[in-house]
Design a protein around this motif. Structure first.
Motif, PDB file in Angstrom:
ATOM      1  N   LYS A   1       1.129  -1.437   0.327  1.00 41.23           N
ATOM      2  CA  LYS A   1       0.186  -0.293   0.159  1.00 41.23           C
ATOM      3  C   LYS A   1       0.516   1.420   0.113  1.00 41.23           C
ATOM      4  O   LYS A   1       0.390   2.099  -0.627  1.00 41.23           O
ATOM      5  CB  LYS A   1      -1.067   0.129   1.188  1.00 41.23           C
ATOM      6  CG  LYS A   1      -2.443  -0.709   1.806  1.00 41.23           C
ATOM      7  CD  LYS A   1      -3.125  -1.051   2.622  1.00 41.23           C
ATOM      8  CE  LYS A   1      -3.405   0.496   2.791  1.00 41.23           C
ATOM      9  NZ  LYS A   1      -4.759   0.830   2.428  1.00 41.23           N
TER      10      LYS A   1
ATOM     11  N   ARG B   1       1.810   1.643   2.699  1.00 39.96           N
ATOM     12  CA  ARG B   1       2.124   2.871   3.763  1.00 39.96           C
ATOM     13  C   ARG B   1       2.408   2.929   4.432  1.00 39.96           C
ATOM     14  O   ARG B   1       3.322   2.196   5.675  1.00 39.96           O
ATOM     15  CB  ARG B   1       0.988   1.883   4.520  1.00 39.96           C
ATOM     16  CG  ARG B   1      -0.514   2.039   5.981  1.00 39.96           C
ATOM     17  CD  ARG B   1      -1.480   0.945   6.122  1.00 39.96           C
ATOM     18  NE  ARG B   1      -2.372   1.503   6.974  1.00 39.96           N
ATOM     19  CZ  ARG B   1      -3.541   1.952   7.241  1.00 39.96           C
ATOM     20  NH1 ARG B   1      -4.596   2.347   6.619  1.00 39.96           N
ATOM     21  NH2 ARG B   1      -3.851   1.709   8.870  1.00 39.96           N
TER      22      ARG B   1
ATOM     23  N   SER C   1      -8.281  -0.735   4.326  1.00 45.97           N
ATOM     24  CA  SER C   1      -8.587  -0.788   2.948  1.00 45.97           C
ATOM     25  C   SER C   1      -7.570  -1.735   1.821  1.00 45.97           C
ATOM     26  O   SER C   1      -6.688  -0.766   1.872  1.00 45.97           O
ATOM     27  CB  SER C   1      -9.390   1.110   2.405  1.00 45.97           C
ATOM     28  OG  SER C   1      -8.095   1.520   3.446  1.00 45.97           O
TER      29      SER C   1
ATOM     30  N   ASN D   1      -6.523  -0.022  -1.172  1.00 51.62           N
ATOM     31  CA  ASN D   1      -6.039   0.919  -2.026  1.00 51.62           C
ATOM     32  C   ASN D   1      -4.813   1.443  -1.905  1.00 51.62           C
ATOM     33  O   ASN D   1      -4.323   1.337  -0.684  1.00 51.62           O
ATOM     34  CB  ASN D   1      -6.833   2.067  -1.711  1.00 51.62           C
ATOM     35  CG  ASN D   1      -7.354   2.664  -0.533  1.00 51.62           C
ATOM     36  OD1 ASN D   1      -8.039   2.082   0.424  1.00 51.62           O
ATOM     37  ND2 ASN D   1      -6.631   3.559   0.009  1.00 51.62           N
TER      38      ASN D   1
ATOM     39  N   SER E   1     -10.895   4.860  -1.642  1.00 55.18           N
ATOM     40  CA  SER E   1     -10.727   3.914  -0.785  1.00 55.18           C
ATOM     41  C   SER E   1     -11.543   2.912  -2.062  1.00 55.18           C
ATOM     42  O   SER E   1     -12.505   3.572  -2.903  1.00 55.18           O
ATOM     43  CB  SER E   1     -11.773   3.285   0.546  1.00 55.18           C
ATOM     44  OG  SER E   1     -11.063   4.257   1.595  1.00 55.18           O
TER      45      SER E   1
ATOM     46  N   GLU F   1     -15.924   3.675   5.272  1.00 52.85           N
ATOM     47  CA  GLU F   1     -15.066   2.915   5.795  1.00 52.85           C
ATOM     48  C   GLU F   1     -15.539   2.648   7.179  1.00 52.85           C
ATOM     49  O   GLU F   1     -16.809   3.919   7.880  1.00 52.85           O
ATOM     50  CB  GLU F   1     -13.706   3.226   6.789  1.00 52.85           C
ATOM     51  CG  GLU F   1     -12.495   3.126   5.252  1.00 52.85           C
ATOM     52  CD  GLU F   1     -12.725   4.407   4.761  1.00 52.85           C
ATOM     53  OE1 GLU F   1     -13.717   5.357   4.279  1.00 52.85           O
ATOM     54  OE2 GLU F   1     -12.131   4.321   3.501  1.00 52.85           O
TER      55      GLU F   1
ATOM     56  N   HIS G   1      -6.158  11.442   2.710  1.00 51.32           N
ATOM     57  CA  HIS G   1      -6.549  10.198   2.229  1.00 51.32           C
ATOM     58  C   HIS G   1      -7.590  10.642   1.471  1.00 51.32           C
ATOM     59  O   HIS G   1      -8.324  11.416   0.893  1.00 51.32           O
ATOM     60  CB  HIS G   1      -7.538   9.881   3.666  1.00 51.32           C
ATOM     61  CG  HIS G   1      -7.211   9.061   4.758  1.00 51.32           C
ATOM     62  ND1 HIS G   1      -6.432   8.935   5.226  1.00 51.32           N
ATOM     63  CD2 HIS G   1      -7.381   7.482   3.663  1.00 51.32           C
ATOM     64  CE1 HIS G   1      -5.960   7.114   5.137  1.00 51.32           C
ATOM     65  NE2 HIS G   1      -6.852   6.564   5.080  1.00 51.32           N
TER      66      HIS G   1
HETATM   67 MG    MG Z   1      -7.799   3.636   4.370  1.00 46.75          MG
END
Ligand code: MG
Ligand code: AMP
Length: 346
Positions: free
Chosen positions: A58, A60, A145, A147, A153, A182, A237
């Motif tokens: 991701k 992330r 999520s 993405n 998302s 979400e 986001h």
């Molecule tokens: Mg997310």
């Protein structure tokens, strides 16, 4: 990497296909799967190496903890060390469903899942596919999520493929998700319950059980506050490639200003879209792509896919009207405030 795409029936998922995906999870691979909120990118929550793959895939930030998905209350006791009465009341009322509860964690959950926090976020999803997968894997599944970090998302397998085809072991395709935003995140790890992220379960619904509920500033995304407790809230986001302008204020005024801005941008030659939230009346504007959602429910369901579609169409500017924060309004405004590059008040 070869990505196995398993098309399954969203209501009655074929067991033999779910078993294949569950086996991949047990082997430490990543599997994207539908939940009633959005698609998740799952890994065995007990497997540190597998969870690290989620962060990598991701992009992330490592300080953003991941929600753990469970199938039964029994699993809650395997991962949470202290379960207050309120948690059980919430579970009884809202699980399976779009509610995530933050509780003190047990050692069984590796630190990478919780970004070194002493708490773990837990949810029991309702979607038949998510439930079947959790059950067959017989493991708690860590899943943010599905993405690339920062993007809207995913609410369909198509979105997941755009971001992860060729990069993960498996994608379970069961069509569109239902809620589209979400889960609601509520923190029960300290004295007073705190709403950190609004979602499918509304603040009003929660307050019927948690009379003391505090709605944290990050839940409104009013200020760019961040708290060490929920680090994910500090990142921008859900953002489309297009510049997103959010117009807030009294409904009619915000709407009029949004229309005016969209027209101005279109006249200046930019490819412009107007996103109308909770607006009953149809509207057509010259050289402006208008996308209208007549209720909060349909706006929640289609917001992320609308942002992705407008990007696909090469839209450069999206203007959107703000709405009131009642019911799903709070969750919609939270996402819009975090996705936008400019906020205007009228
Ligand atoms: Mg997310
Ligand atoms: P996502 O995975 O994109 O749905 O985001 C999960 C959200 O839950 C993020 O905002 C995280 O910061 C939040 N979260 C996950 N685990 C925890 C935790 N242990 N404490 C507080 N917030 C959490």
């Amino acid at each position: 990497m070869k990505t196995l795409v398993l098309k399954v029936n969203p209501k009655k998922p074929e067991l033999e296909k779910i078993r294949i995906a569950a086996e991949l999870l047990r082997k430490g691979k990543l599997v994207a799967f539908p939940t009633e909120t959005v698609y998740g990118l799952g890994a065995n929550a007990f497997d540190e190496q597998a969870v690290k793959k989620i962060f990598k895939a991701k992009g992330r930030p490592l300080d953003n903890p991941i929600i753990v998905h469970i199938y039964s209350l029994k699993q809650l006791y395997e991962i949470a060390s202290k379960i207050p009465e309120e948690a059980l009341l919430l579970a009884k009322r809202f699980w399976p469903g779009p509610l995530t509860i933050i509780l003190p964690k047990k050692k069984s959950i590796p630190d990478v899942v919780t970004a070194n926090l002493k708490t773990v976020a837990v949810r029991m999803p309702k979607h038949a596919v998510a439930r079947a997968l959790c059950k067959q894997a017989a493991l708690p599944i860590a899943a943010p999520s599905a993405n690339i970090s920062g993007k809207p998302s995913p609410t369909s397998a198509k979105h997941v493929k755009e971001d992860f085809y060729g990069k993960i072991a498996c994608i379970i395709d069961a069509g569109r998700t239902n809620i589209g935003l979400e889960s609601t995140v509520v923190d029960l790890s300290s004295k007073r319950p705190v709403l950190l992220r609004p979602g499918g379960v509304t603040a009003e619904q929660l307050k019927k059980i948690l009379t003391e509920l505090e709605v944290h500033a990050v839940a409104k995304a009013e200020k760019s506050v961040s708290i060490a407790k929920s680090p994910g809230t500090k990142y921008r986001h859900y953002a489309p490639e297009a510049k997103l302008i959010l117009v807030e204020g009294k409904k009619e005024k915000a709407l009029a200003k949004a229309v005016e801005l969209a027209e101005q941008h279109a006249i200046s030659g930019l490819r412009t879209a107007l996103l109308l939230i909770d607006v009953k009346k149809d509207m057509a504007l010259e050289n402006v792509v208008v996308k209208r959602f007549s209720t909060k429910l349909s706006a929640a369901r289609h917001l992320f896919s609308a942002l992705r579609e407008l990007d696909e169409q090469g839209i450069e500017i999206i203007v959107v009207n703000g709405i009131d924060e009642r019911g799903l309004g709070l969750a919609i405004m939270n996402r819009l405030r975090r996705a936008c590059s400019e906020r205007i008040r009228v």
